[in-house]
Design a protein around this motif. Structure first.
Motif, PDB file in Angstrom:
ATOM      1  N   THR A 308       0.867  -1.179   0.000  1.00 53.75           N
ATOM      2  CA  THR A 308       0.000   0.000   0.000  1.00 53.75           C
ATOM      3  C   THR A 308       0.901   1.226   0.000  1.00 53.75           C
ATOM      4  N   VAL A 309       0.776   2.055  -1.031  1.00 53.35           N
ATOM      5  CA  VAL A 309       1.719   3.163  -1.212  1.00 53.35           C
ATOM      6  C   VAL A 309       0.989   4.442  -1.589  1.00 53.35           C
ATOM      7  N   THR A 310       1.684   5.542  -1.439  1.00 50.89           N
ATOM      8  CA  THR A 310       1.284   6.807  -2.033  1.00 50.89           C
ATOM      9  C   THR A 310       2.426   7.284  -2.913  1.00 50.89           C
ATOM     10  N   TYR A 311       2.232   8.407  -3.589  1.00 53.82           N
ATOM     11  CA  TYR A 311       3.209   8.857  -4.599  1.00 53.82           C
ATOM     12  C   TYR A 311       3.706  10.259  -4.277  1.00 53.82           C
ATOM     13  N   HIS A 312       5.010  10.449  -4.460  1.00 52.35           N
ATOM     14  CA  HIS A 312       5.626  11.765  -4.320  1.00 52.35           C
ATOM     15  C   HIS A 312       5.914  12.327  -5.697  1.00 52.35           C
ATOM     16  N   ASP A 313       5.236  13.397  -6.052  1.00 56.36           N
ATOM     17  CA  ASP A 313       5.476  14.034  -7.349  1.00 56.36           C
ATOM     18  C   ASP A 313       6.808  14.774  -7.338  1.00 56.36           C
ATOM     19  N   PRO A 314       7.706  14.478  -8.270  1.00 47.98           N
ATOM     20  CA  PRO A 314       8.892  15.318  -8.411  1.00 47.98           C
ATOM     21  C   PRO A 314       8.471  16.747  -8.760  1.00 47.98           C
ATOM     22  N   CYS A 315       9.013  17.717  -8.052  1.00 47.97           N
ATOM     23  CA  CYS A 315       8.582  19.100  -8.244  1.00 47.97           C
ATOM     24  C   CYS A 315       8.739  19.555  -9.692  1.00 47.97           C
ATOM     25  N   ARG A 316       9.841  19.142 -10.322  1.00 45.70           N
ATOM     26  CA  ARG A 316      10.102  19.626 -11.665  1.00 45.70           C
ATOM     27  C   ARG A 316       9.167  19.020 -12.697  1.00 45.70           C
ATOM     28  N   VAL A 382       0.026   4.389   4.799  1.00 42.21           N
ATOM     29  CA  VAL A 382       0.632   3.574   3.748  1.00 42.21           C
ATOM     30  C   VAL A 382       1.886   2.879   4.267  1.00 42.21           C
ATOM     31  N   GLU A 383       2.331   1.880   3.515  1.00 40.05           N
ATOM     32  CA  GLU A 383       3.586   1.185   3.829  1.00 40.05           C
ATOM     33  C   GLU A 383       4.792   1.858   3.189  1.00 40.05           C
ATOM     34  N   GLY A 384       4.551   2.565   2.095  1.00 35.84           N
ATOM     35  CA  GLY A 384       5.677   3.138   1.378  1.00 35.84           C
ATOM     36  C   GLY A 384       5.311   4.378   0.594  1.00 35.84           C
ATOM     37  N   LEU A 385       6.345   5.141   0.259  1.00 32.95           N
ATOM     38  CA  LEU A 385       6.229   6.333  -0.582  1.00 32.95           C
ATOM     39  C   LEU A 385       7.008   6.069  -1.865  1.00 32.95           C
ATOM     40  N   VAL A 386       6.344   6.224  -2.990  1.00 26.18           N
ATOM     41  CA  VAL A 386       6.971   5.981  -4.292  1.00 26.18           C
ATOM     42  C   VAL A 386       7.389   7.313  -4.897  1.00 26.18           C
ATOM     43  N   SER A 387       8.614   7.375  -5.381  1.00 28.61           N
ATOM     44  CA  SER A 387       9.139   8.579  -6.017  1.00 28.61           C
ATOM     45  C   SER A 387       9.578   8.253  -7.443  1.00 28.61           C
ATOM     46  N   ALA A 388       9.685   9.271  -8.266  1.00 29.16           N
ATOM     47  CA  ALA A 388      10.213   9.101  -9.622  1.00 29.16           C
ATOM     48  C   ALA A 388      11.374  10.051  -9.839  1.00 29.16           C
ATOM     49  N   CYS A 389      12.134  10.305  -8.765  1.00 28.11           N
ATOM     50  CA  CYS A 389      13.232  11.256  -8.842  1.00 28.11           C
ATOM     51  C   CYS A 389      14.367  10.806  -7.940  1.00 28.11           C
ATOM     52  N   PRO A 390      15.499  10.385  -8.497  1.00 29.63           N
ATOM     53  CA  PRO A 390      16.612   9.926  -7.660  1.00 29.63           C
ATOM     54  C   PRO A 390      17.170  10.999  -6.736  1.00 29.63           C
ATOM     55  N   TRP A 391      17.073  12.279  -7.147  1.00 27.14           N
ATOM     56  CA  TRP A 391      17.513  13.350  -6.253  1.00 27.14           C
ATOM     57  C   TRP A 391      16.656  13.387  -4.992  1.00 27.14           C
ATOM     58  N   SER A 392      15.349  13.131  -5.139  1.00 23.28           N
ATOM     59  CA  SER A 392      14.453  13.131  -3.975  1.00 23.28           C
ATOM     60  C   SER A 392      14.691  11.920  -3.091  1.00 23.28           C
TER      61      SER A 392
END
Length: 422
Positions: A308-316, A382-392
């Motif tokens: 069960t996850v949520t998502y972190h939007d990369p700001c850029r 949630v169990e985890g936060l998913v990101s699409a940005c290695p800097w984050s």
């Protein structure tokens, strides 16, 4: 390489007297006065609560409204460049303020207007450096180390020791297939992923290979130049960019796959200001490409991921470029994954604290921003936060460990769901 060494030996900052500073100051003011008056005259301050720096400092001097008000104050003779410039390091360049600003919201659709706070901050930093104020020694050392190696010193945030440029493609070692140099499709792996989070480019390479998409690597990949621009060193950014464009031309590249949002926004925003369209390849953000491959049936998810996850939007991507649908499409397509989202506008207030050189100059405050982002994710159960940005992912992972929340990379989850990690 001789030209590169010559570039490094030149001082990053240096002023030629007070008159020189005033000329730089006035050039800066002329470029931003109209929008500064638009912000100053409205006096709304709606942008404050979506500003990640203001959320953890509550300091009015670090708000977007203050950044614009300073321009008016300089123009009226009530302040000087050297009086206010230091405050402009307190910004992650996330762009949330630009979206929340009524001058964007209320007239943007009609007049195609967007408040340009990100550009304002970048230009102030560049003006301060050009004037030789010398107020950001950590950024100066970071950029100098980047120029020496051609890549960012991501492995050492404290001492900024240059990385070994010959190791930029070491992440590809151990893959069950060879990746050639050059070709029409080039995979650009940002410094953070190439040297620090090597599991990410490995996952991307496996995805492209499994989808039957041929690709190669650059002959000599350098930093995209975006961080140098964001820290106020446009000449250094141009130097790095010119090298990469020449390398793509040598490789015969027609398309460049990009896995880091910071690289991507540099390529689609900064590079077109430096080069003609004929000189540049097509830039493809990997999240968008994976969503396209899913739609075309060229990749399939065969392994459930029971999380069960949520998502972190990369700001850029979300706040700066308006890209937010593709990652959600992918998350909802992964079998077994329970995805809990928040409303789109709420994402404007979320940031990891890693962007715009902020974590380099203000690591303690950057940690507070990352801690806040993790705590907000935990509120969703949630169990985890998913990101699409290695800097984050580096600051978020660190904060996640402290708060017992896992942080995942979206493309690594894609590779796992495709059964490519066994």
């Amino acid at each position: 390489m001789a030209d590169q060494e010559k570039q490094v030996t030149q001082p990053v900052t240096g002023a030629n007297g007070n008159g020189h500073v005033r000329e730089i100051e006035q050039e800066f003011v002329r470029g931003h006065l109209l929008q500064a008056y638009g912000c100053f005259s409205s006096g709304h301050k709606f942008c404050r609560e979506v500003c990640p720096v203001y959320q953890v400092t509550r300091n009015e001097q670090y708000t977007p409204t203050a950044f614009h008000a300073n321009v008016v104050a300089i123009e009226k003779g009530a302040a000087k460049l050297e009086d206010v410039a230091e405050n402009y390091s307190y910004c992650t360049l996330c762009g949330g303020c630009e979206l929340r600003c009524p001058n964007t919201l209320f007239v943007g659709d009609f007049y195609r207007n967007r408040t340009r706070t990100v550009k304002l901050v970048q230009d102030m930093r560049a003006a301060a450096n050009k004037a030789g104020l010398g107020i950001w020694p950590r950024w100066q050392r970071w950029v100098e180390a980047t120029m020496q190696a051609g890549n960012e010193p991501v492995l050492d945030y404290e001492n900024f020791q240059p990385v070994d440029p010959n190791r930029v493609a070491d992440w590809a070692k151990g893959l069950p297939f060879e990746i050639p140099r050059g070709g029409e499709n080039i995979l650009f792996v940002d410094c953070e992923a190439a040297y620090y989070r090597t599991s990410l480019p490995k996952a991307v390479a496996k995805i492209l290979h499994a989808a039957g998409v041929p690709f190669g690597l650059m002959y000599e990949q350098w930093c995209c130049g975006g961080p140098s621009l964001e820290m106020g060193y446009p000449d250094h950014a141009r130097y790095l960019a010119e090298h990469n464009v020449a390398d793509w031309k040598k490789a015969g590249a027609k398309r460049v796959f990009v896995l880091d949002p910071h690289d991507y926004i540099s390529f689609v925003d900064m590079y077109p200001q430096l080069f003609s369209p004929e000189e540049l390849p097509e830039f493809v953000f990997m999240i968008d490409f994976v969503a396209q491959l899913l739609d075309e049936g060229k990749i399939k998810f065969v392994k459930p991921i029971e999380k069960t996850v949520t998502y972190h939007d990369p700001c850029r991507m979300n706040k700066r470029l308006g890209k937010w649908e593709a990652p959600r499409k992918i998350l909802r397509a992964i079998p077994g994954l329970t995805f809990i989202d928040v409303d789109h506008v709420t994402q404007w207030a979320y940031c990891s604290g890693a962007g715009g050189g902020f974590a380099v100059e203000h690591p303690d405050l950057a940690k507070k921003i990352a801690d806040l982002r993790i705590s907000r994710a935990k509120e969703l159960g949630v169990e985890g936060l998913v990101s699409a940005c290695p800097w984050s992912e580096r600051p978020l992972t660190s904060s996640g460990r402290e708060q017992q929340l896992e942080v995942y990379d979206l493309l690594e989850l894609v590779a796992e769901a495709m059964g490519l990690n066994s």
